[in-house]
Enzyme design. Structure first.
Site, PDB file in Angstrom:
ATOM      1  N   ASP A  64      -5.205 -15.010   7.211  1.00  0.00           N
ATOM      2  CA  ASP A  64      -3.366 -15.637   7.107  1.00  0.00           C
ATOM      3  C   ASP A  64      -3.034 -16.315   7.796  1.00  0.00           C
ATOM      4  OD1 ASP A  64      -3.936 -14.324   4.232  1.00  0.00           O
ATOM      5  OD2 ASP A  64      -2.320 -12.134   5.010  1.00  0.00           O
ATOM      6  N   ARG A 123       2.762 -19.456   3.354  1.00  0.00           N
ATOM      7  CA  ARG A 123       2.355 -19.358   4.730  1.00  0.00           C
ATOM      8  C   ARG A 123       2.355 -21.743   4.940  1.00  0.00           C
ATOM      9  NH1 ARG A 123       0.108 -14.173   3.716  1.00  0.00           N
ATOM     10  NH2 ARG A 123       0.882 -13.141   4.998  1.00  0.00           N
ATOM     11  N   ARG A 155      -4.983 -24.097   0.425  1.00  0.00           N
ATOM     12  CA  ARG A 155      -4.844 -24.162   2.016  1.00  0.00           C
ATOM     13  C   ARG A 155      -5.814 -25.084   2.903  1.00  0.00           C
ATOM     14  NH1 ARG A 155      -2.387 -17.413   3.172  1.00  0.00           N
ATOM     15  NH2 ARG A 155      -0.684 -18.385   1.659  1.00  0.00           N
ATOM     16  N   ARG A 175       1.236  -0.934  -0.365  1.00  0.00           N
ATOM     17  CA  ARG A 175      -0.022   0.047  -0.350  1.00  0.00           C
ATOM     18  C   ARG A 175       0.666   0.996   0.005  1.00  0.00           C
ATOM     19  NH1 ARG A 175      -2.640  -4.088   2.190  1.00  0.00           N
ATOM     20  NH2 ARG A 175      -5.278  -3.925   2.339  1.00  0.00           N
TER      21      ARG A 175
HETATM   22  C1  S3P Z   1      -5.003  -9.320   1.737  1.00  0.00           C
HETATM   23  C2  S3P Z   1      -5.860  -9.337   1.879  1.00  0.00           C
HETATM   24  C3  S3P Z   1      -6.131 -10.931   2.607  1.00  0.00           C
HETATM   25  C4  S3P Z   1      -4.624 -11.609   2.160  1.00  0.00           C
HETATM   26  C5  S3P Z   1      -3.581 -10.913   1.337  1.00  0.00           C
HETATM   27  C6  S3P Z   1      -3.208  -9.639   1.723  1.00  0.00           C
HETATM   28  C7  S3P Z   1      -4.067  -7.220   1.918  1.00  0.00           C
HETATM   29  O1  S3P Z   1      -6.742 -10.362   0.973  1.00  0.00           O
HETATM   30  O2  S3P Z   1      -5.465 -13.089   2.197  1.00  0.00           O
HETATM   31  O3  S3P Z   1      -2.268 -11.643   1.704  1.00  0.00           O
HETATM   32  O4  S3P Z   1      -2.711  -6.923   1.940  1.00  0.00           O
HETATM   33  O5  S3P Z   1      -4.804  -6.550   1.796  1.00  0.00           O
HETATM   34  P1  S3P Z   1      -8.180 -11.158   0.516  1.00  0.00           P
HETATM   35  O6  S3P Z   1      -8.064  -9.717   0.938  1.00  0.00           O
HETATM   36  O7  S3P Z   1      -8.215 -11.718  -0.795  1.00  0.00           O
HETATM   37  O8  S3P Z   1      -8.646 -10.943   1.657  1.00  0.00           O
END
Ligand code: S3P
Length: 432
Positions: free
Chosen positions: A319, A391, A350, A30
Site C-alpha cells: 500500500d 492512494r 497502480r 478488523r
Molecule cells: C489489507 C491488505 C492488503 C492491502 C489492503 C488492506 C488488509 O490487501 O492492500 O489495502 O487490511 O488486510 P491484500 O491483503 O489483498 O494484499
C-alpha cells in the site's frame, strides 16, 4: 467517489510539527468484525473515519449487529456472537472497500443465510476467486460474475469444515477471510500463504483469546471459537503516515513527528526502503495495544538515492508503493519495483496510474507486468488525476508538495476512502 473536486497544492515549503495519525484502516475493519463476532459489548476509539471502514460498520448493521457511533471516531458494538446475525434485507454495498468485501465473505461463509455483496465500479472488477475458492472448499456456496471471480458475490453460508489450504497470493484480506470462516468451522483450518502478509488478524485475535495460532512464518492454525469482547484504541495508520513521511523526506527544510503510529513490522517496511534511499527517519516504540506495537516516526528532509524493491518485502509495503514511487521520482538514479503484480488489481491499476501521473510531472517511468522503473529527476508541477484511487490521490498531492509551483489533483475526494482528514492534517504541518 465524488470525482468533481480538486486539490490545489502549492509546493516547496517545508513541513514541520507533530501530527497524530488517524486510526489505522485495516485494524479498524478488523476491530469492528471481531467485536461483532464476540458476545458482549466492545468499545473502539480512534476508529478510522474513512468511507471504507464506514462500509464495514454499515454492513454489520445490515446483519443486525448493533453498532453505535458515539462520536466521529468512537464506537460501541453490542456483539451477539455470529449466531445472533441475521439475513440482510438488501444487497450489502461495500463501496470501494476490498477489505470489507473479502473479510465479510469469510464471516458470511459460516452463516446459514443468503447475502449479496457488491461495490462501486472499481470493486466489482477486482479479483475475488482468491477468497471464493478456499471458502468453497470449506463448504460455503458462493457465486459471482465472471465465473465466480468478481462481485456481486452471492453467498449462501452454512456448515463449514476445517481444511488445509494454500492461498494463491500473499493476501492478508484473504487470510483473514479464511480465519473468520475457520473460527466457525468444525475441525482445524490450516492456512498457508506463499509469502508472509500483514499479520494484524492473528495478533489481535490471539490477544482476544480466539483460537488462532501461528505454525510458522507463512502458516496459521485456526480452531472453532470466538474473540472475547474488548476495548481498543486503534493505533494510527502507518500507510497514511507513509505519505507524510515521503512528503517530509523530499521537501527541503522539513522536520516532522508522526505520533501514535502502528509499528507492526509487517506494515512499516517502507521505513527500511526510505532509509536505504538515504532518508532520515527515526522510529521510537512507545507502547502496545492488542499485540500491536505503537510509536513515533521522526522524519527530516534528505537527499534521496534510488533503490530496488522486490521479493518478500513487497507484501509488507504494497500500500506504500504509491508514496515510495514519489520518493523515487525525487531520488537520484533509477528505482526498480518488481514482484508487485498485485498493484494491478488495487483500487486502480497502480502500475498504470502511477506511470501516467509521474509522467505528467516530467518523470521517466517504464512499466512492467509486475512493477515499474522510475528514473528520478526534477519533477515539475502538473495537473494530476486520482483515478478514483485514494492512494493515487495522496501520491499526487505529496508529489506536488515537493516541487515549487502549483499542482492540481483532480478527483481529489477519492481520498475519503481512507484519509478524509488529509487536507486538515497537511495544513497543520504547514503552519506549525
Ligand atoms: C489489507 C491488505 C492488503 C492491502 C489492503 C488492506 C488488509 O490487501 O492492500 O489495502 O487490511 O488486510 P491484500 O491483503 O489483498 O494484499
Amino acid at each position: 467517489m465524488n470525482g468533481a473536486t480538486e486539490l490545489v497544492v502549492r509546493g516547496g515549503s517545508p513541513l514541520r510539527g507533530r501530527l497524530r495519525m488517524p486510526g489505522d484502516k485495516g485494524m479498524s475493519h478488523r476491530a469492528l468484525l471481531f467485536a461483532a463476532m464476540a458476545t458482549g459489548s466492545s468499545r473502539l476509539t480512534h476508529v478510522a473515519s474513512g468511507d471504507d471502514v464506514q462500509r464495514t460498520a454499515r454492513a454489520l448493521d445490515d446483519l443486525g449487529v448493533r453498532v453505535r457511533a458515539d462520536d466521529n471516531s468512537a464506537m460501541t458494538i453490542n456483539g451477539t456472537g455470529v449466531e445472533g446475525m441475521y439475513e440482510p434485507a438488501g444487497i450489502i454495498d461495500c463501496g470501494n472497500s476490498g477489505t470489507t468485501m473479502r473479510m465479510l465473505a469469510g464471516l458470511l461463509a459460516g452463516r446459514p443465510f443468503r447475502a449479496v455483496l457488491s461495490g462501486d465500479a472499481s470493486l466489482v472488477t477486482r479479483p475475488m476467486r482468491r477468497v471464493v475458492e478456499p471458502l468453497l472448499a470449506m463448504g460455503a456456496q458462493i457465486e459471482g460474475r465472471g465465473d465466480g471471480d468478481v462481485a456481486p458475490l452471492a453467498i449462501r453460508g452454512g456448515h463449514l469444515v476445517g481444511v488445509r489450504c494454500e492461498l494463491s497470493v500473499a493476501s492478508a484480506q484473504v487470510k483473514t477471510a479464511v480465519v473468520l470462516a475457520g473460527l466457525q468451522a468444525t475441525g482445524d483450518t490450516v492456512v498457508t500463504e506463499p509469502l508472509p502478509s500483514r499479520d494484524h488478524s492473528e495478533r489481535m485475535l490471539a490477544a482476544l483469546g480466539a483460537p488462532v495460532e501461528r505454525v510458522d512464518a507463512t502458516t496459521l492454525r485456526v480452531r472453532h471459537g470466538a474473540p472475547d469482547p474488548f476495548e481498543f484504541e486503534v493505533p494510527g495508520d502507518a500507510s497514511s503516515a507513509a505519505f507524510f513521511a515521503v512528503a517530509a523526506a523530499i521537501t527541503p527544510g522539513s522536520s516532522i513527528v508522526l505520533a501514535e503510529v502502528g509499528l507492526n513490522p509487517t506494515r512499516i517496511a517502507f521505513v527500511d526502503v526510505l532509509r536505504r534511499m538515504g532518508a532520515r527517519i527515526e522510529v521510537r516504540e512507545t507502547g502496545e495495544r492488542l499485540g500491536e506495537p505503537v510509536g513515533e516516526l521522526t522524519v527530516e528532509a534528505a537527499a534521496l538515492t534510488a533503490t530496488v524493491i522486490e521479493g518478500g518485502e513487497v507484501p509488507w509495503l504494497i500500500d506504500e508503493i504509491p508514496a515510495l514511487a514519489v520518493a523515487a521520482a525525487f531520488a537520484e538514479g533509477t528505482t526498480e519495483i518488481r514482484d508487485a503484480a498485485e498493484l494491478r488489481v488495487k483500487e486502480s491499476d497502480r502500475i498504470g496510474t502511477l506511470q501516467q501521473e509521474l509522467t505528467q510531472m516530467g518523470i521517466e517511468v517504464v512499466p512492467a507486468a509486475d512493477g515499474l522503473a522510475i528514473r528520478g529527476g526534477t519533477p515539475r508541477p502538473a495537473t494530476l488525476k486520482s483515478h478514483g484511487d485514494h492512494r493515487i490521490a495522496m501520491a499526487a498531492a505529496i508529489a506536488g508538495l515537493g516541487v515549487e509551483g502549483e499542482t492540481t489533483v483532480r478527483g481529489w475526494r477519492a481520498v475519503d476512502s481512507s484519509y478524509p482528514e488529509f487536507e486538515r492534517d497537511l495544513a497543520m504541518l504547514r503552519t506549525t
